[in-house]
Enzyme design. Structure first.
Site, PDB file in Angstrom:
ATOM      1  N   ASN A  45      -9.245  -6.158  34.441  1.00 56.40           N
ATOM      2  CA  ASN A  45      -8.269  -5.238  35.025  1.00 56.40           C
ATOM      3  C   ASN A  45      -8.155  -4.005  34.138  1.00 56.40           C
ATOM      4  O   ASN A  45      -8.814  -3.925  33.103  1.00 56.40           O
ATOM      5  CB  ASN A  45      -6.912  -5.925  35.217  1.00 56.40           C
ATOM      6  CG  ASN A  45      -6.393  -6.458  33.903  1.00 56.40           C
ATOM      7  OD1 ASN A  45      -6.133  -5.714  32.970  1.00 56.40           O
ATOM      8  ND2 ASN A  45      -6.262  -7.782  33.814  1.00 56.40           N
TER       9      ASN A  45
ATOM     10  N   LYS B 137     -28.021 -15.141  35.542  1.00 57.83           N
ATOM     11  CA  LYS B 137     -27.632 -13.939  36.281  1.00 57.83           C
ATOM     12  C   LYS B 137     -27.841 -14.131  37.797  1.00 57.83           C
ATOM     13  O   LYS B 137     -28.910 -14.572  38.215  1.00 57.83           O
ATOM     14  CB  LYS B 137     -28.467 -12.751  35.767  1.00 57.83           C
ATOM     15  CG  LYS B 137     -28.015 -11.446  36.356  1.00 57.83           C
ATOM     16  CD  LYS B 137     -28.865 -10.299  35.856  1.00 57.83           C
ATOM     17  CE  LYS B 137     -28.528  -9.053  36.653  1.00 57.83           C
ATOM     18  NZ  LYS B 137     -29.603  -8.097  36.699  1.00 57.83           N
TER      19      LYS B 137
ATOM     20  N   PHE C 100       6.520  -8.659  30.944  1.00 55.84           N
ATOM     21  CA  PHE C 100       6.333  -7.387  31.632  1.00 55.84           C
ATOM     22  C   PHE C 100       6.124  -7.703  33.105  1.00 55.84           C
ATOM     23  O   PHE C 100       5.673  -8.798  33.439  1.00 55.84           O
ATOM     24  CB  PHE C 100       5.115  -6.644  31.074  1.00 55.84           C
ATOM     25  CG  PHE C 100       5.440  -5.831  29.857  1.00 55.84           C
ATOM     26  CD1 PHE C 100       5.775  -6.451  28.666  1.00 55.84           C
ATOM     27  CD2 PHE C 100       5.448  -4.440  29.912  1.00 55.84           C
ATOM     28  CE1 PHE C 100       6.101  -5.718  27.540  1.00 55.84           C
ATOM     29  CE2 PHE C 100       5.772  -3.686  28.790  1.00 55.84           C
ATOM     30  CZ  PHE C 100       6.101  -4.324  27.609  1.00 55.84           C
TER      31      PHE C 100
HETATM   32  N1  CTP Z   1       1.447 -13.448  32.784  1.00 55.64           N
HETATM   33  C1  CTP Z   1       1.200 -14.663  32.191  1.00 55.64           C
HETATM   34  N2  CTP Z   1       0.142 -15.433  32.605  1.00 55.64           N
HETATM   35  C2  CTP Z   1      -0.632 -15.015  33.614  1.00 55.64           C
HETATM   36  C3  CTP Z   1      -0.366 -13.778  34.253  1.00 55.64           C
HETATM   37  C4  CTP Z   1       0.683 -13.014  33.810  1.00 55.64           C
HETATM   38  O1  CTP Z   1       1.918 -15.060  31.272  1.00 55.64           O
HETATM   39  N3  CTP Z   1      -1.651 -15.776  33.988  1.00 55.64           N
HETATM   40  C5  CTP Z   1       2.560 -12.636  32.261  1.00 55.64           C
HETATM   41  C6  CTP Z   1       2.240 -11.190  32.007  1.00 55.64           C
HETATM   42  O2  CTP Z   1       1.772 -10.992  30.693  1.00 55.64           O
HETATM   43  C7  CTP Z   1       3.588 -10.502  32.214  1.00 55.64           C
HETATM   44  C8  CTP Z   1       4.252 -11.384  33.267  1.00 55.64           C
HETATM   45  O3  CTP Z   1       3.552 -12.623  33.261  1.00 55.64           O
HETATM   46  O4  CTP Z   1       4.373 -10.511  31.063  1.00 55.64           O
HETATM   47  C9  CTP Z   1       4.211 -10.824  34.657  1.00 55.64           C
HETATM   48  O5  CTP Z   1       2.914 -10.448  34.995  1.00 55.64           O
HETATM   49  P1  CTP Z   1       2.593  -9.806  36.412  1.00 55.64           P
HETATM   50  O6  CTP Z   1       1.119  -9.566  36.532  1.00 55.64           O
HETATM   51  O7  CTP Z   1       3.533  -8.680  36.708  1.00 55.64           O
HETATM   52  O8  CTP Z   1       3.042 -10.967  37.387  1.00 55.64           O
HETATM   53  P2  CTP Z   1       2.432 -12.330  37.817  1.00 55.64           P
HETATM   54  O9  CTP Z   1       3.294 -13.415  37.303  1.00 55.64           O
HETATM   55  O10 CTP Z   1       0.986 -12.409  37.462  1.00 55.64           O
HETATM   56  O11 CTP Z   1       2.632 -12.267  39.397  1.00 55.64           O
HETATM   57  P3  CTP Z   1       1.943 -11.270  40.496  1.00 55.64           P
HETATM   58  O12 CTP Z   1       0.601 -10.887  39.927  1.00 55.64           O
HETATM   59  O13 CTP Z   1       1.851 -12.133  41.711  1.00 55.64           O
HETATM   60  O14 CTP Z   1       2.866 -10.087  40.676  1.00 55.64           O
END
Ligand code: CTP
Length: 391
Positions: free
Chosen positions: A202, A281, A316
């Protein structure tokens, strides 16, 4: 040191003197060809030094006295030759001798022709003085040069150098309120293999996480960053654990969290990863390709299961729509003490930018705190202030 940007130095000195700084000037021989010591003597209100062995003057241990005098050395402009000398340990004039004899902090404002700035030896020397000698730096900026070239190499403007000096003093006057506390920060993206040469990732740059780590360290916390792949240099004094995948990040967090007082989960782990990465690959055969993805472990939810009373957890939330409702749900589900919500589509916010615009939500308060657009480093300080007051 000797560069055409010397003509801007009286302005810098005036800005400093206006703020009641005591300024003394050391020039190299070359610098005296660009601007006279008399000018700098007049604006600084102090004698200017440039000769190693001035005639009819008591010299003795003058280089040691001057090495200990300032709270901060500002080398502006700093030429390629100067960077070469200090990184090589050469002390063949008053300035380089004094710098060799000092343990005081040094801020450099490099200025040179763009080709000289790109030169591999200059890059090596610049990296060395920053990483190994701990020099701070400001600039150089991109723009038109005195030699008519266009590129990176212009000295930062006197106002920018002044503000770097100011933020140095603001930081060093900060109280080390987090001394004895252990803070764990995650930063950057994760990479999930599709096959040995391709991955899913990402756009996280890691800038927010590294700014938080720097801010925590500046407040005296013992700081560890668990970092996905980034191009960033670790802040001084911060312990870095490099990981690549979300599973590795989860393992590292769960290993270090029990002995931490606070976890700041600023990283962007993957939510889905290829179910079975190919061992070799994947070849194209003219058809499309469907990847089957499996969900990853939600690190914060795992942390919520093992956290002890008194440990502070910050998450976050990256939301492109319905931010408030989604963030509140995450705050509750992940049992967070604070959630920092950002929308990467807002101007100046999100990935790769040096600025961010966020809102802060805590479990007790019904209203979110909307912060204005600010630098990631100011935002990091703000978040660390909240953490400090809670810890
Ligand atoms: N996070 C985590 N583990 C994951 C994905 C995300 O601990 N596998 C944490 C991120 O570091 C962030 C928080 O969860 O602090 C929220 O991340 P975000 O991407 O906004 O939300 P998600 O929980 O992944 O939900 P969605 O993608 O469905 O919005």
């Amino acid at each position: 040191t000797g560069g055409i940007a010397c003509y801007k130095i009286p302005n810098l000195i005036r800005l400093l003197v206006k703020q009641k700084a005591e300024v003394r000037v050391i020039m190299t021989e070359a610098a005296t060809k660009f601007i006279t010591p008399l000018t700098l003597e007049t604006v600084s209100g102090n004698p200017v030094e440039w000769e190693m062995f001035p005639a009819n003057q008591f010299v003795a241990t003058r280089h040691i006295d001057l090495a200990e005098w300032p709270d901060l050395f500002v080398i502006a402009p700093a030429t390629a030759n100067f960077l070469g000398k200090v990184s090589g340990g050469i002390s063949d004039d008053l300035l380089t001798t004094i710098l060799c004899a000092t343990a005081k902090p040094v801020l450099i404002a490099p200025a040179m022709n763009p080709q000289m700035w790109r030169n591999k030896v200059t890059r090596r020397n610049y990296d060395y003085v920053k990483k190994e000698l701990g020099f701070l730096s400001v600039g150089p900026a991109e723009g038109e040069m005195a030699c008519d070239a266009w590129g990176v190499g212009r000295m930062a403007e006197p106002e920018e150098i002044f503000s770097a000096v100011e933020s140095f003093f603001l930081k060093s006057s900060k109280k080390k309120v987090l001394t004895g506390k252990k803070i764990l920060v995650t930063a950057g993206p994760c990479r999930e293999a599709i096959d040995p040469v391709r991955y899913i990732s990402n756009r996280s740059s890691g800038k927010m996480g590294y700014a938080l780590a720097r801010a925590a360290r500046e407040l005296g916390a013992e700081t560890t960053v668990i970092s996905g792949p980034t191009d960033l240099t670790a802040p001084n004094g911060v312990h870095v654990i490099s990981v690549e995948t979300t599973d590795q990040m989860a393992k590292a967090v769960l290993k270090h969290f029990p002995r931490s007082d606070c976890l700041i989960m600023a990283a962007a782990p993957a939510d889905f990863v290829p179910e079975t990465p190919a061992k070799t690959k994947i070849k194209k055969d003219g058809d499309g390709l469907t990847l089957k993805l499996r969900p990853t472990v939600d690190i914060l939810k795992e942390v919520a299961k093992v956290r002890r009373k008194g440990q502070f957890v910050v998450g976050f939330a990256l939301e492109t729509d319905n931010d408030l409702a989604n963030a509140r749900r995450k705050l509750a589900e992940k049992k967070l003490d604070l959630i920092v919500v950002n929308n990467p589509t807002a101007p100046g916010a999100g990935f790769e930018h040096d600025t961010n615009k966020v809102m802060l939500i805590t479990p007790g308060k019904s209203r979110p705190e909307n912060l204005p657009l600010m630098s990631k480093s100011d935002l990091a300080n703000r978040i660390l202030d909240i953490i400090s007051s809670m810890l």
